[in-house]
Design a protein around this motif. Sequence first.
Motif, PDB file in Angstrom:
ATOM      1  N   GLU A 221      77.079   3.944  24.313  1.00 47.04           N
ATOM      2  CA  GLU A 221      76.024   3.484  24.922  1.00 47.04           C
ATOM      3  C   GLU A 221      74.807   3.217  23.636  1.00 47.04           C
ATOM      4  N   GLY A 222      75.123   3.234  22.414  1.00 46.77           N
ATOM      5  CA  GLY A 222      74.163   3.356  21.366  1.00 46.77           C
ATOM      6  C   GLY A 222      73.712   2.070  21.294  1.00 46.77           C
ATOM      7  N   GLY A 223      74.145   0.830  21.684  1.00 50.38           N
ATOM      8  CA  GLY A 223      73.824  -0.354  21.127  1.00 50.38           C
ATOM      9  C   GLY A 223      73.914  -0.814  19.814  1.00 50.38           C
ATOM     10  N   ILE A 224      73.794  -2.063  19.341  1.00 53.60           N
ATOM     11  CA  ILE A 224      74.160  -2.431  18.109  1.00 53.60           C
ATOM     12  C   ILE A 224      73.144  -2.975  17.184  1.00 53.60           C
ATOM     13  N   GLY A 225      72.057  -3.758  17.760  1.00 57.90           N
ATOM     14  CA  GLY A 225      71.020  -4.363  17.234  1.00 57.90           C
ATOM     15  C   GLY A 225      70.376  -3.648  16.275  1.00 57.90           C
ATOM     16  N   TRP A 226      70.169  -2.354  16.269  1.00 56.69           N
ATOM     17  CA  TRP A 226      69.477  -1.507  15.333  1.00 56.69           C
ATOM     18  C   TRP A 226      70.208  -1.153  13.869  1.00 56.69           C
ATOM     19  N   ILE A 227      71.369  -1.383  13.990  1.00 55.75           N
ATOM     20  CA  ILE A 227      72.196  -0.933  12.897  1.00 55.75           C
ATOM     21  C   ILE A 227      72.057  -1.633  11.517  1.00 55.75           C
ATOM     22  N   PRO A 228      71.683  -2.902  11.580  1.00 51.89           N
ATOM     23  CA  PRO A 228      71.817  -3.420  10.120  1.00 51.89           C
ATOM     24  C   PRO A 228      70.505  -2.699   9.472  1.00 51.89           C
ATOM     25  N   TYR A 229      69.472  -2.747  10.212  1.00 47.99           N
ATOM     26  CA  TYR A 229      68.188  -2.078   9.674  1.00 47.99           C
ATOM     27  C   TYR A 229      68.284  -0.659   9.216  1.00 47.99           C
ATOM     28  N   PHE A 230      69.123   0.219  10.252  1.00 48.31           N
ATOM     29  CA  PHE A 230      69.360   1.294   9.856  1.00 48.31           C
ATOM     30  C   PHE A 230      69.960   1.721   8.653  1.00 48.31           C
ATOM     31  N   LEU A 231      71.133   0.711   8.331  1.00 46.67           N
ATOM     32  CA  LEU A 231      72.146   0.853   7.317  1.00 46.67           C
ATOM     33  C   LEU A 231      71.377   0.444   5.965  1.00 46.67           C
ATOM     34  N   GLU A 232      70.581  -0.343   6.096  1.00 46.72           N
ATOM     35  CA  GLU A 232      69.750  -0.730   4.782  1.00 46.72           C
ATOM     36  C   GLU A 232      68.841   0.320   4.305  1.00 46.72           C
ATOM     37  N   ARG A 233      68.069   1.037   5.656  1.00 49.21           N
ATOM     38  CA  ARG A 233      67.288   2.204   4.878  1.00 49.21           C
ATOM     39  C   ARG A 233      67.869   3.269   4.589  1.00 49.21           C
ATOM     40  N   ILE A 234      69.231   3.344   5.100  1.00 47.96           N
ATOM     41  CA  ILE A 234      70.003   4.695   4.798  1.00 47.96           C
ATOM     42  C   ILE A 234      70.282   4.475   3.305  1.00 47.96           C
ATOM     43  N   ASP A 235      70.841   3.336   2.853  1.00 50.37           N
ATOM     44  CA  ASP A 235      71.328   2.882   1.634  1.00 50.37           C
ATOM     45  C   ASP A 235      69.789   3.146   0.462  1.00 50.37           C
ATOM     46  N   TYR A 236      68.900   2.561   0.869  1.00 43.54           N
ATOM     47  CA  TYR A 236      67.610   2.660   0.404  1.00 43.54           C
ATOM     48  C   TYR A 236      67.343   4.102  -0.033  1.00 43.54           C
ATOM     49  N   ASN A 237      67.373   4.789   0.986  1.00 46.83           N
ATOM     50  CA  ASN A 237      67.028   6.404   0.767  1.00 46.83           C
ATOM     51  C   ASN A 237      68.055   6.903  -0.044  1.00 46.83           C
ATOM     52  N   TYR A 238      69.223   6.562  -0.036  1.00 48.33           N
ATOM     53  CA  TYR A 238      70.009   7.293  -0.858  1.00 48.33           C
ATOM     54  C   TYR A 238      69.706   6.816  -2.346  1.00 48.33           C
ATOM     55  N   GLN A 239      69.672   5.698  -2.511  1.00 44.53           N
ATOM     56  CA  GLN A 239      69.583   5.249  -4.097  1.00 44.53           C
ATOM     57  C   GLN A 239      68.142   5.684  -4.405  1.00 44.53           C
ATOM     58  N   ARG A 240      67.070   6.027  -3.380  1.00 49.99           N
ATOM     59  CA  ARG A 240      65.760   6.463  -4.291  1.00 49.99           C
ATOM     60  C   ARG A 240      65.815   7.945  -4.208  1.00 49.99           C
TER      61      ARG A 240
ATOM     62  N   TRP B  47      63.981  -3.156  13.119  1.00 53.80           N
ATOM     63  CA  TRP B  47      64.395  -2.716  14.470  1.00 53.80           C
ATOM     64  C   TRP B  47      63.615  -3.286  15.486  1.00 53.80           C
ATOM     65  N   ILE B  48      62.761  -4.031  15.369  1.00 52.39           N
ATOM     66  CA  ILE B  48      61.700  -4.596  16.285  1.00 52.39           C
ATOM     67  C   ILE B  48      62.387  -5.560  17.446  1.00 52.39           C
ATOM     68  N   PRO B  49      63.218  -6.425  16.542  1.00 47.95           N
ATOM     69  CA  PRO B  49      63.905  -7.417  17.705  1.00 47.95           C
ATOM     70  C   PRO B  49      64.664  -6.865  18.781  1.00 47.95           C
ATOM     71  N   TYR B  50      65.598  -5.733  18.202  1.00 50.99           N
ATOM     72  CA  TYR B  50      66.305  -4.695  19.217  1.00 50.99           C
ATOM     73  C   TYR B  50      65.431  -4.391  19.957  1.00 50.99           C
ATOM     74  N   PHE B  51      64.629  -3.658  19.592  1.00 49.83           N
ATOM     75  CA  PHE B  51      63.571  -2.875  20.555  1.00 49.83           C
ATOM     76  C   PHE B  51      62.967  -3.706  21.720  1.00 49.83           C
ATOM     77  N   LEU B  52      62.501  -4.777  21.281  1.00 52.39           N
ATOM     78  CA  LEU B  52      61.691  -5.416  22.107  1.00 52.39           C
ATOM     79  C   LEU B  52      62.827  -6.004  23.245  1.00 52.39           C
ATOM     80  N   GLU B  53      63.989  -6.558  22.715  1.00 57.42           N
ATOM     81  CA  GLU B  53      65.048  -7.110  23.956  1.00 57.42           C
ATOM     82  C   GLU B  53      65.250  -5.854  24.827  1.00 57.42           C
ATOM     83  N   ARG B  54      65.473  -4.456  24.257  1.00 57.66           N
ATOM     84  CA  ARG B  54      65.772  -3.432  25.139  1.00 57.66           C
ATOM     85  C   ARG B  54      64.570  -3.377  26.290  1.00 57.66           C
ATOM     86  N   ILE B  55      63.432  -3.347  25.705  1.00 54.58           N
ATOM     87  CA  ILE B  55      62.201  -3.002  26.607  1.00 54.58           C
ATOM     88  C   ILE B  55      62.078  -4.088  27.515  1.00 54.58           C
TER      89      ILE B  55
END
Lengths: 418, 418
Positions: free
Chosen positions: A258-277, B263-271
């Motif tokens: 029930e986690g949804g998927i639309g947040w994942i691309p943003y999240f993975l980009e951020r986590i790679d960025y954090n790793y590299q930084r 994250w915003i498009p996912y979030f707004l769709e959910r809300i």
Amino acid sequence: MVSVDDHVVEPAGLFEGRVPAKYKDAAPKFITREDGTNAWSYEGAEVSNVALNAVAGRPPEEYGIEPTSLDELRPGTYDIHQRIKDMDANGQLGSLCFPSFPQFCGQLFARTADKDQALAMVRAYNDWHIEEWCGTYPGRFIPCSLPAIWDPEVLAAEVRRTAAKGAHAVTFSENPSKLGWPSLHSDHWDPFWTACCDESVVVCMHIGSSSQLVITAPDAPIDVLITLSPINIVQAAADLIWSPVLRKFPSIKFALSEGGIGWIPYFLERIDYNYQRHRAWTHQDFGDRLPSDVFNEHVVTCFIDDHFGVASRAWLNMDNVCWECDYPHSDSTWPTAPETFMKQMDGVERADIDRISHLNAMRHFGYDPFSVIPREECTVGALRRRAAGHDVSVQSKSKRVKAAGAMAASLGRMAESR
Amino acid sequence: MVSVDDHVVEPAGLFEGRVPAKYKDAAPKFITREDGTNAWSYEGAEVSNVALNAVAGRPPEEYGIEPTSLDELRPGTYDIHQRIKDMDANGQLGSLCFPSFPQFCGQLFARTADKDQALAMVRAYNDWHIEEWCGTYPGRFIPCSLPAIWDPEVLAAEVRRTAAKGAHAVTFSENPSKLGWPSLHSDHWDPFWTACCDESVVVCMHIGSSSQLVITAPDAPIDVLITLSPINIVQAAADLIWSPVLRKFPSIKFALSEGGIGWIPYFLERIDYNYQRHRAWTHQDFGDRLPSDVFNEHVVTCFIDDHFGVASRAWLNMDNVCWECDYPHSDSTWPTAPETFMKQMDGVERADIDRISHLNAMRHFGYDPFSVIPREECTVGALRRRAAGHDVSVQSKSKRVKAAGAMAASLGRMAESR
């Protein structure tokens, strides 16, 4: 269509004939209270929430999380024969069902002082789930076992025992640390992860399974909580990626239920960025890979209704995206799941539709319905034809007046029942 | 290029000549401790974190949040003349700078028992920020005032006073409830919102400004915290949307500073989904609009580096997306911001590039650099030509050996300084 996230409301007779004589009297009892609501009585306490938010088929005005009685629920929530009819009417072939009253990780049983008794209850529950709930209609369910979460060796043994009976999923906490157990960053759970790898068992982390509600302020309306519950799974995703588990157990698989998927691309980009930084000072090491690679290899991602997520599929590992129905909870698309699903599939290639609707679920969870049911009987159309005449109309079921303050009370109960 | 999120490290002389005689001795004093680190001394306490994570121009091995001294920092962090050179070398025309040692919402001053003294400090800070930091180089800064957060009427008056001096931004908490003040769901802040509407002041909610760190487990590595800090802004977004504020104050504007956009498009769709599913029993009412409409009208969204977010621009209100540099923090793209920015602009139309890079920031924050500086001198190329010879190479600045356990200590300090 195969859903990797539905819920069962446990029927009264669950423990009958499944508990050793020594613990027979200790087993949870299904009771009806003076006000007509149902509850499970166990170890001197009453578990009010027999059916957390099981509102399928009821009008939205009756949604909520009040204590309830079975006669306010759609019979398909607790009766396996009715459940199959509801699935057929929804064109849904397969279903993975999470527990209701024992909580997502069997916390109710884990609290039992006598751990032999606790294990007897977990085993009885799992035997009922596999043999009766899933076994009555072969080929229709993906069994998901309840964990003996208080001891990783006992837990591992139960995973192996239930895997031998066909359960290739286990429900676990999105954050065991919040439940009082060691976190994913420790080696405490290693026997459990080993068993899951050996037996090809997917560890399902359902939203809310840390029993932590996201409360921004005491006076925040419940809508805030409803909004934040699914996206809160990012915490589990971050824990998983930065913990040693995915790197230490090359074949382990987790599902973010029930986690949804639309947040994942943003999240993975951020986590790679954090790793590299930050890796130079935080000393994380993913070898020649990136955190996103590790996530994409190990994490099964799941959604009910997520247009944006599907539209962003070029950024996702489409071998891991699975569909969910969430029957009988309020987010469910039942009984029009196929129509809702296909609206999101506008412009999606057939191969991806097949992967999301059933192939990924079949592969990850070792689920092979076609060995039991002829393929042509598994389509949405065929299933719905079988259910011709089954009533799926919205029905008011409310027996009690919604009390003032019911919403605030719902909040507390939501915390206690997850 | 105009950034709506940078940070100033306050220089030693900030309060000199800006505090009434009565409170002169009470003003914070910049001190150097025995170990060589700097701190601000105020009301008998030492504020260690003079420069939260101000690591621009240093090698990643030296990133962290240890107590520091100004001689370990790039002078552009605290010296306005050097800051302008650093901005020029980065091709950056404009900058909105958040505070460091007083914390995002001036909590340091708000804790002062004598509220007249507290207000004297906030006013001195704001006068310094507007007149000296932003005023020395006209047309280069978007002034952002510190809030007198302990009293909404006093706060409103200070917003009006600083707006008259040109400040059309105020830094505020992403969740005042977590800081001990009433939440956005109350009417406590109405005088403040009224002042912001009257004076066209954007309320900036920077990530971390609730002083709540997302700690999943005691033994979680700091990478988990770093990953979850930005996405945690979803809580502020949910509070904003479901609170009465956006619906009650038609012209109010909020900025989700350093919040990212993917994250915003996912979030707004959910809300919107939540609203449509649950409004019948939660009794939320958005009239003929949807929650996403209200968000898109009122909320300025901001990103440093977000490929996926930019690629998802068809799902965003492109009138509200602003770029951030985040100098001098570790996530900053300085001194190659233009190159990093343009990599994300692959395939983006010129009109959208202009909106993100400067037009949206200018419109929302009432910032009009071209009235002061000829337009042709404001380009990346022109600014960089002015900075020819300015050294932007990575320089090791560490004066002290990183202590064992420094990372854990950093965590605690991060909480106390935000």
